[in-house]
Design a protein around this motif. Structure first.
Motif, short mmCIF file in Angstrom:
data_model
loop_
_atom_site.label_atom_id
_atom_site.label_comp_id
_atom_site.label_asym_id
_atom_site.label_seq_id
_atom_site.Cartn_x
_atom_site.Cartn_y
_atom_site.Cartn_z
N ARG A 15 0.96 -1.62 -0.17
CA ARG A 15 -0.01 -0.39 0.23
C ARG A 15 0.85 1.15 -0.22
O ARG A 15 0.54 2.18 -0.67
N ASP A 16 2.06 1.58 0.66
CA ASP A 16 2.82 2.48 0.75
C ASP A 16 3.17 2.54 -0.86
O ASP A 16 3.51 3.68 -0.78
N GLU A 17 3.85 1.53 -1.80
CA GLU A 17 4.06 2.00 -2.64
C GLU A 17 3.69 2.73 -3.53
O GLU A 17 3.39 2.96 -4.69
N LEU A 18 2.01 1.52 -3.09
CA LEU A 18 1.00 2.87 -3.79
C LEU A 18 0.65 4.46 -3.67
O LEU A 18 0.19 5.16 -4.60
N VAL A 19 0.64 4.61 -2.55
CA VAL A 19 0.91 6.36 -2.22
C VAL A 19 2.07 6.67 -2.57
O VAL A 19 2.19 8.21 -2.79
N GLU A 20 2.88 6.14 -2.74
CA GLU A 20 4.30 6.66 -3.58
C GLU A 20 4.02 7.22 -4.45
O GLU A 20 4.32 8.39 -5.32
N GLU A 21 3.36 6.34 -5.90
CA GLU A 21 2.89 6.68 -6.68
C GLU A 21 1.74 7.40 -7.08
O GLU A 21 1.82 8.05 -7.84
N LEU A 22 0.87 6.95 -6.37
CA LEU A 22 0.09 8.38 -6.14
C LEU A 22 0.72 10.20 -6.59
O LEU A 22 -0.02 10.66 -6.90
N LEU A 23 1.84 10.28 -4.72
CA LEU A 23 2.11 11.21 -4.80
C LEU A 23 2.59 11.64 -5.97
O LEU A 23 3.18 13.20 -6.68
N ARG A 24 3.47 10.62 -6.40
CA ARG A 24 4.50 11.30 -7.99
C ARG A 24 4.32 11.69 -9.46
O ARG A 24 4.46 13.51 -9.70
#
Length: 87
Positions: free
Chosen positions: A69-78
């Protein structure tokens, strides 16, 4: 036939890693096709970790669970930062 005393070689095929961006795109499309609000459903999944927020249509549920899930958040933020910098 090989001698049973010889060491046997076993090789497991490595499943190619799907990027968070590809996963989000596929899940978004699947949720839209099923008539859900994809933003709300994805946020619900990210906040709770409950996979039932994601439809099983197009294998979206099992696909999203392969990404942290943290990878998903990182991608959304990027992606968000990339878009706002273009303005």
């Amino acid at each position: 036939m090989a001698d049973i005393r010889d060491t046997q070689h076993f090789q497991v095929a490595v499943e190619p890693k799907t990027s968070a961006k590809e996963v989000l795109s596929t899940v978004y499309e699947a949720l839209t096709e099923k008539g859900y609000n994809p933003e709300n459903q994805i946020v619900g999944y990210i906040m709770s970790g409950d996979p039932t927020y994601i439809t099983s249509h197009k294998n979206a549920r099992s696909l999203i669970m392969k990404v942290e899930r943290d990878e998903l958040v990182e991608e959304l933020l990027r992606e968000y930062i990339r878009v706002i910098r273009q303005k």
